[in-house]
Design an enzyme around this catalytic site. Structure first.
Site, PDB file in Angstrom:
ATOM      1  N   SER A  88       0.818  -1.218   0.000  1.00 54.67           N
ATOM      2  CA  SER A  88       0.000   0.000   0.000  1.00 54.67           C
ATOM      3  C   SER A  88       0.850   1.266   0.000  1.00 54.67           C
ATOM      4  O   SER A  88       2.013   1.262   0.426  1.00 54.67           O
ATOM      5  CB  SER A  88      -0.922   0.010   1.225  1.00 54.67           C
ATOM      6  OG  SER A  88      -1.700  -1.163   1.258  1.00 54.67           O
TER       7      SER A  88
HETATM    8  N1  SAM Z   1      -0.484  -4.963   4.077  1.00 55.10           N
HETATM    9  C1  SAM Z   1       0.205  -5.313   2.862  1.00 55.10           C
HETATM   10  C2  SAM Z   1       1.612  -4.782   2.831  1.00 55.10           C
HETATM   11  O1  SAM Z   1       2.031  -4.103   3.785  1.00 55.10           O
HETATM   12  O2  SAM Z   1       2.311  -5.068   1.866  1.00 55.10           O
HETATM   13  C3  SAM Z   1      -0.531  -4.915   1.623  1.00 55.10           C
HETATM   14  C4  SAM Z   1      -1.711  -5.746   1.434  1.00 55.10           C
HETATM   15  S1  SAM Z   1      -2.332  -5.885  -0.199  1.00 55.10           S
HETATM   16  C5  SAM Z   1      -2.978  -4.285  -0.503  1.00 55.10           C
HETATM   17  C6  SAM Z   1      -3.746  -6.863   0.205  1.00 55.10           C
HETATM   18  C7  SAM Z   1      -3.401  -8.287   0.593  1.00 55.10           C
HETATM   19  O3  SAM Z   1      -4.577  -8.899   1.119  1.00 55.10           O
HETATM   20  C8  SAM Z   1      -2.967  -9.163  -0.586  1.00 55.10           C
HETATM   21  O4  SAM Z   1      -1.717  -9.712  -0.340  1.00 55.10           O
HETATM   22  C9  SAM Z   1      -4.054 -10.218  -0.665  1.00 55.10           C
HETATM   23  O5  SAM Z   1      -3.604 -11.481  -1.103  1.00 55.10           O
HETATM   24  C10 SAM Z   1      -4.545 -10.250   0.763  1.00 55.10           C
HETATM   25  N2  SAM Z   1      -5.873 -10.831   0.984  1.00 55.10           N
HETATM   26  C11 SAM Z   1      -7.004 -10.644   0.269  1.00 55.10           C
HETATM   27  N3  SAM Z   1      -8.009 -11.354   0.803  1.00 55.10           N
HETATM   28  C12 SAM Z   1      -7.492 -11.981   1.910  1.00 55.10           C
HETATM   29  C13 SAM Z   1      -8.038 -12.857   2.891  1.00 55.10           C
HETATM   30  N4  SAM Z   1      -9.314 -13.263   2.886  1.00 55.10           N
HETATM   31  N5  SAM Z   1      -7.217 -13.306   3.869  1.00 55.10           N
HETATM   32  C14 SAM Z   1      -5.923 -12.948   3.913  1.00 55.10           C
HETATM   33  N6  SAM Z   1      -5.354 -12.127   2.998  1.00 55.10           N
HETATM   34  C15 SAM Z   1      -6.136 -11.645   2.012  1.00 55.10           C
END
Ligand code: SAM
Length: 219
Positions: A65
């Site tokens: 992000s």
């Molecule tokens: N917080 C992260 C970072 O610091 O890099 C960025 C997160 S990215 C915007 C969103 C993440 O949420 C992705 O890696 C995606 O695979 C994960 N995601 C989506 N749905 C999810 C779920 N139900 N459980 C766990 N992770 C999930």
């Protein structure tokens, strides 16, 4: 000037030009953003852009992000240092590292195994041993370790999962982008003795929260 010093300078400039002018005020959050080496959480080819004012790809169609969004969501958690925090969406592990600087223990869940494993490796290399990483559908939360003083969801949800509300401690804060698959609003839910108080702040664009209490995978 060494590469290390150069990244340090870029990181300080990021805080001074992107976070402070937009209203991030919590000194502990600003200090964590000055400290955590964001460039180590992206691929080598993107390191020189790690402190730019935007999200960046991390593989598997996912993103790390924008620094401002990380700082804002972290500030909204109002961490003092003693808390237990749950993150849904480990991604690169960067947000988890920022949280690890500011609270006692971080539990983070990622649904994509390769991302979760890479995040675990870099968090270990950097000595963030107060972070537990689990590969799972985070929309269920992490019941064994509940209740949490803070919950942060770093993917966009169609609605606030009841499972996460149930795992929030009284007085705890849940920060979550809620809206359509394309755009969301950042919601903050505070659990009180008698219920939940929800406020929304800015508009945002996150990759979708996929799972049992999120968007369906094919949707
Ligand atoms: N917080 C992260 C970072 O610091 O890099 C960025 C997160 S990215 C915007 C969103 C993440 O949420 C992705 O890696 C995606 O695979 C994960 N995601 C989506 N749905 C999810 C779920 N139900 N459980 C766990 N992770 C999930």
């Amino acid at each position: 000037m060494s590469i290390f010093q150069d990244y340090t300078r870029l990181r300080h400039r990021m805080v001074d030009s992107q976070l402070v002018p937009r209203g991030i005020r919590d000194e502990r959050v600003l200090e964590a953003m000055r400290k955590v080496q964001r460039h180590l959480f992206v691929g080598e080819a993107l390191r020189s852009r790690a402190y730019d004012d935007n999200a960046l790809p991390i593989g598997e169609s996912q993103t790390i992000s924008q620094p401002y969004m990380v700082a804002l969501m972290t500030e909204l958690l109002e961490l003092k240092g003693t808390e237990k925090v749950l993150e849904i969406g480990t991604g690169s592990g960067y947000q988890a590292a920022v949280l690890a600087e500011l609270c006692d223990k971080v539990y983070t869940i990622e649904r994509i195994k390769s991302l979760g494993m890479r995040a675990r490796t870099i968090l270990d290399e950097l000595g963030y041993f107060n972070v537990a990483v689990k590969i799972f559908d985070g929309t269920y939360g992490w019941r064994e370790n509940a209740p949490f003083d803070g919950i942060i969801v770093t993917a966009g949800a169609p609605e606030i999962p009841q499972s996460l509300l149930d795992q929030l401690a009284v007085g705890g804060r849940l920060i979550i982008p809620v809206g359509s698959r394309g755009t969301q609003e950042l919601a903050k839910v505070v659990r009180t003795e008698t219920g939940f108080e929800t406020t929304t702040s800015i508009g945002c664009v996150f990759v979708p929260l996929l799972g049992a209490y999120g968007w369906k995978d094919n949707g």
